[in-house]
Write a protein that holds these residues in place. Structure first.
Motif, PDB file in Angstrom:
ATOM      1  N   VAL A 250      19.096  27.157  64.084  1.00  0.00           N
ATOM      2  CA  VAL A 250      17.720  27.055  63.615  1.00  0.00           C
ATOM      3  C   VAL A 250      17.397  28.338  62.852  1.00  0.00           C
ATOM      4  O   VAL A 250      17.566  29.441  63.398  1.00  0.00           O
ATOM      5  CB  VAL A 250      16.733  26.892  64.787  1.00  0.00           C
ATOM      6  CG1 VAL A 250      15.305  26.810  64.260  1.00  0.00           C
ATOM      7  CG2 VAL A 250      17.076  25.655  65.602  1.00  0.00           C
ATOM      8  N   PRO A 251      16.956  28.252  61.600  1.00  0.00           N
ATOM      9  CA  PRO A 251      16.653  29.474  60.828  1.00  0.00           C
ATOM     10  C   PRO A 251      15.503  30.267  61.437  1.00  0.00           C
ATOM     11  O   PRO A 251      14.588  29.702  62.037  1.00  0.00           O
ATOM     12  CB  PRO A 251      16.256  28.924  59.451  1.00  0.00           C
ATOM     13  CG  PRO A 251      16.786  27.537  59.409  1.00  0.00           C
ATOM     14  CD  PRO A 251      16.760  27.027  60.819  1.00  0.00           C
ATOM     15  N   VAL A 252      15.584  31.584  61.268  1.00  0.00           N
ATOM     16  CA  VAL A 252      14.496  32.497  61.645  1.00  0.00           C
ATOM     17  C   VAL A 252      13.999  33.161  60.375  1.00  0.00           C
ATOM     18  O   VAL A 252      14.781  33.798  59.662  1.00  0.00           O
ATOM     19  CB  VAL A 252      14.979  33.573  62.648  1.00  0.00           C
ATOM     20  CG1 VAL A 252      13.855  34.574  62.940  1.00  0.00           C
ATOM     21  CG2 VAL A 252      15.477  32.927  63.924  1.00  0.00           C
ATOM     22  N   ARG A 253      12.727  33.019  60.085  1.00  0.00           N
ATOM     23  CA  ARG A 253      12.148  33.641  58.893  1.00  0.00           C
ATOM     24  C   ARG A 253      10.771  34.196  59.242  1.00  0.00           C
ATOM     25  O   ARG A 253       9.853  33.456  59.570  1.00  0.00           O
ATOM     26  CB  ARG A 253      12.034  32.642  57.732  1.00  0.00           C
ATOM     27  CG  ARG A 253      13.385  32.220  57.166  1.00  0.00           C
ATOM     28  CD  ARG A 253      13.241  31.422  55.874  1.00  0.00           C
ATOM     29  NE  ARG A 253      14.542  31.064  55.326  1.00  0.00           N
ATOM     30  CZ  ARG A 253      15.210  29.949  55.618  1.00  0.00           C
ATOM     31  NH1 ARG A 253      14.674  29.080  56.455  1.00  0.00           N
ATOM     32  NH2 ARG A 253      16.372  29.682  55.081  1.00  0.00           N
ATOM     33  N   THR A 254      10.652  35.515  59.180  1.00  0.00           N
ATOM     34  CA  THR A 254       9.383  36.195  59.401  1.00  0.00           C
ATOM     35  C   THR A 254       9.254  37.288  58.340  1.00  0.00           C
ATOM     36  O   THR A 254      10.218  37.580  57.625  1.00  0.00           O
ATOM     37  CB  THR A 254       9.320  36.836  60.802  1.00  0.00           C
ATOM     38  OG1 THR A 254      10.043  38.072  60.794  1.00  0.00           O
ATOM     39  CG2 THR A 254       9.926  35.915  61.865  1.00  0.00           C
ATOM     40  N   PRO A 255       8.087  37.923  58.220  1.00  0.00           N
ATOM     41  CA  PRO A 255       7.987  39.033  57.272  1.00  0.00           C
ATOM     42  C   PRO A 255       8.981  40.152  57.555  1.00  0.00           C
ATOM     43  O   PRO A 255       9.386  40.875  56.646  1.00  0.00           O
ATOM     44  CB  PRO A 255       6.545  39.507  57.455  1.00  0.00           C
ATOM     45  CG  PRO A 255       5.802  38.309  57.942  1.00  0.00           C
ATOM     46  CD  PRO A 255       6.782  37.574  58.811  1.00  0.00           C
ATOM     47  N   ALA A 256       9.397  40.299  58.809  1.00  0.00           N
ATOM     48  CA  ALA A 256      10.260  41.424  59.189  1.00  0.00           C
ATOM     49  C   ALA A 256      11.704  41.034  59.421  1.00  0.00           C
ATOM     50  O   ALA A 256      12.593  41.885  59.328  1.00  0.00           O
ATOM     51  CB  ALA A 256       9.715  42.094  60.454  1.00  0.00           C
ATOM     52  N   LEU A 257      11.978  39.751  59.722  1.00  0.00           N
ATOM     53  CA  LEU A 257      13.313  39.338  60.135  1.00  0.00           C
ATOM     54  C   LEU A 257      13.788  38.106  59.373  1.00  0.00           C
ATOM     55  O   LEU A 257      12.994  37.244  59.010  1.00  0.00           O
ATOM     56  CB  LEU A 257      13.331  39.015  61.636  1.00  0.00           C
ATOM     57  CG  LEU A 257      12.958  40.131  62.611  1.00  0.00           C
ATOM     58  CD1 LEU A 257      12.773  39.558  64.013  1.00  0.00           C
ATOM     59  CD2 LEU A 257      14.024  41.221  62.611  1.00  0.00           C
ATOM     60  N   THR A 258      15.100  38.044  59.174  1.00  0.00           N
ATOM     61  CA  THR A 258      15.744  36.854  58.624  1.00  0.00           C
ATOM     62  C   THR A 258      17.029  36.618  59.405  1.00  0.00           C
ATOM     63  O   THR A 258      17.754  37.565  59.712  1.00  0.00           O
ATOM     64  CB  THR A 258      16.094  37.026  57.137  1.00  0.00           C
ATOM     65  OG1 THR A 258      14.889  37.250  56.399  1.00  0.00           O
ATOM     66  CG2 THR A 258      16.785  35.780  56.586  1.00  0.00           C
ATOM     67  N   GLY A 259      17.310  35.358  59.738  1.00  0.00           N
ATOM     68  CA  GLY A 259      18.536  35.058  60.463  1.00  0.00           C
ATOM     69  C   GLY A 259      18.509  33.665  61.019  1.00  0.00           C
ATOM     70  O   GLY A 259      17.964  32.740  60.410  1.00  0.00           O
ATOM     71  N   SER A 260      19.074  33.490  62.222  1.00  0.00           N
ATOM     72  CA  SER A 260      19.107  32.176  62.845  1.00  0.00           C
ATOM     73  C   SER A 260      19.379  32.316  64.334  1.00  0.00           C
ATOM     74  O   SER A 260      19.856  33.349  64.806  1.00  0.00           O
ATOM     75  CB  SER A 260      20.177  31.288  62.190  1.00  0.00           C
ATOM     76  OG  SER A 260      21.472  31.833  62.363  1.00  0.00           O
ATOM     77  N   ILE A 261      19.075  31.236  65.072  1.00  0.00           N
ATOM     78  CA  ILE A 261      19.335  31.150  66.501  1.00  0.00           C
ATOM     79  C   ILE A 261      20.362  30.053  66.728  1.00  0.00           C
ATOM     80  O   ILE A 261      20.264  28.963  66.169  1.00  0.00           O
ATOM     81  CB  ILE A 261      18.043  30.845  67.273  1.00  0.00           C
ATOM     82  CG1 ILE A 261      17.103  32.054  67.201  1.00  0.00           C
ATOM     83  CG2 ILE A 261      18.328  30.488  68.724  1.00  0.00           C
ATOM     84  CD1 ILE A 261      15.776  31.831  67.872  1.00  0.00           C
TER      85      ILE A 261
END
Length: 379
Positions: free
Chosen positions: A79-90
């Protein structure tokens, strides 16, 4: 009076200068020699049995089996992770938080690549975090290799949580909700529904693991890098060379606090519920020729009657050790000494207030060069 003040300033400056010269030319070479000797001794040892099973250890830990990022990510649904501070996935395998980049920080000024914080298993120097449950005589409890099923959410972002679940086939259903804010805080909430015909006793736990030490870590003679935790109000730390040399786990307990792994600028740490007493360990073991460094905690034990449920929440900080951010999280969560994740040095009673004043001036002028000049004038 002016003469006395001048003499005092000269004395302080001269003392600091003498201390600095003594450290850099006497103590620092000794520390570097000891650290190098410890690494050489560890490398010469045969693979150790360790302090018990290291969750998630597999054949991919072998140096000959390391893969690139794309291959490692493809091994599990994500599942993608997208925030103003972080990018990645779980990863849906284990519900691991194992793939994060820090959007606002670059490797170098000239390099557009952002800082990699967490790295999935299978890659060299894998570094990840996950939570699970422990229980005696109960099979199929959630752990590092559990295959979770995504029930809602297609992307983890502020205001958009994801929900996954897992049925162990013995009457226990686990529902996990993961949220993230705009900075560096994940909130993981696990609900356990006991649909069996008998009560069960379970305990939640969390693990942060680093598989091997990258060449740019563990070589700081002054700044702390390695295991770190606050238990109650006591700060405990173990640098990588010392951590690696421990034959047994370092065990701690306290009501409230946090535990994790710190680099010079970055921190990954679990923050359990602060009204609970939790136990933690700094431990290490060798698997497949790779040394695994792990900080782990176990929270309160739940006795869940048949037909009832229990809910446990833990927070995970994964990001930059900025004083104002750590202060805010400490106040929000009631977690003690969060700012001590920053290594203030042996002169913390000077560096902390100096930094507070410097931060105040920076808030006025938004320029650290000018802020340093104003601090100098103030001193």
């Amino acid at each position: 009076q002016q003469e006395n003040n001048r003499n005092l300033v000269i004395f302080i400056v001269a003392s600091l200068l003498i201390f600095g010269v003594y450290y850099w030319f006497v103590m620092r070479p000794i520390e570097l020699q000891r650290a190098e000797a410890a690494r050489a001794a560890a490398a010469a040892q045969a693979p150790a049995e360790g302090v018990g099973p290291v969750p998630g250890a597999s054949s991919s830990d072998s140096p000959s089996a390391f893969v690139d990022e794309r291959t490692a990510l493809s091994r599990s649904a994500r599942v993608p992770v997208r925030t103003p501070a972080l990018t990645g996935s779980i990863s849906m395998t284990g519900g691991r938080i194992d793939h994060l980049y820090l959007n606002d920080y670059r490797v170098t000024l000239d390099d557009p690549a952002t800082i990699e914080l967490l790295r999935p298993e299978g890659m060299e120097h894998a570094y990840f975090a996950y939570v699970g449950w422990l229980g005696q005589n109960i099979e199929g409890l959630p752990g590092p290799d559990t295959q979770w099923i995504l029930r809602s959410g297609t992307e983890l972002s502020p205001g958009h949580p994801i929900v996954m679940n897992y049925d162990n086939g013995q009457g226990l259903t686990f529902t996990r909700t993961i949220e993230v804010d705009e900075q560096f805080l994940f909130t993981i909430t696990d609900r356990v529904d006991n649909n069996s015909d008998h009560s069960v006793t379970l305990a939640p736990y969390g693990s942060i693991q680093r598989r091997g030490i990258p060449t740019d870590l563990g070589r700081q003679p002054i700044v702390h890098e390695g295991a770190i935790g606050v238990f109650g109000d006591q700060l405990h730390q173990s640098k990588y060379p010392n951590w690696e040399d421990e034959d047994r786990p370092e065990e701690y307990a306290g009501e409230g606090g946090w535990v994790g792994v710190t680099d010079k600028y970055w921190l990954t740490a679990f923050i359990p519920e602060q009204d609970e007493t939790f136990e933690a360990q700094f431990r290490t073991a060798e698997r497949g020729g790779v040394r695994t460094f792990e900080t782990a905690y176990q929270s309160r034990t739940w006795v869940i009657p048949a037909g009832r449920s229990a809910t446990e929440t833990v927070h995970l900080f994964a990001g930059a050790k900025r004083n104002e951010i750590l202060t805010a999280y400490g106040e929000e969560l009631g977690a003690p000494r969060m700012t001590d994740a920053i290594d203030w040095g042996m002169f913390w009673f000077l560096t902390k207030p100096f930094f507070t004043v410097l931060e105040f001036f920076y808030g006025l002028v938004h320029n650290f060069g000018v802020a340093i000049l104003l601090l100098t004038v103030a001193v």
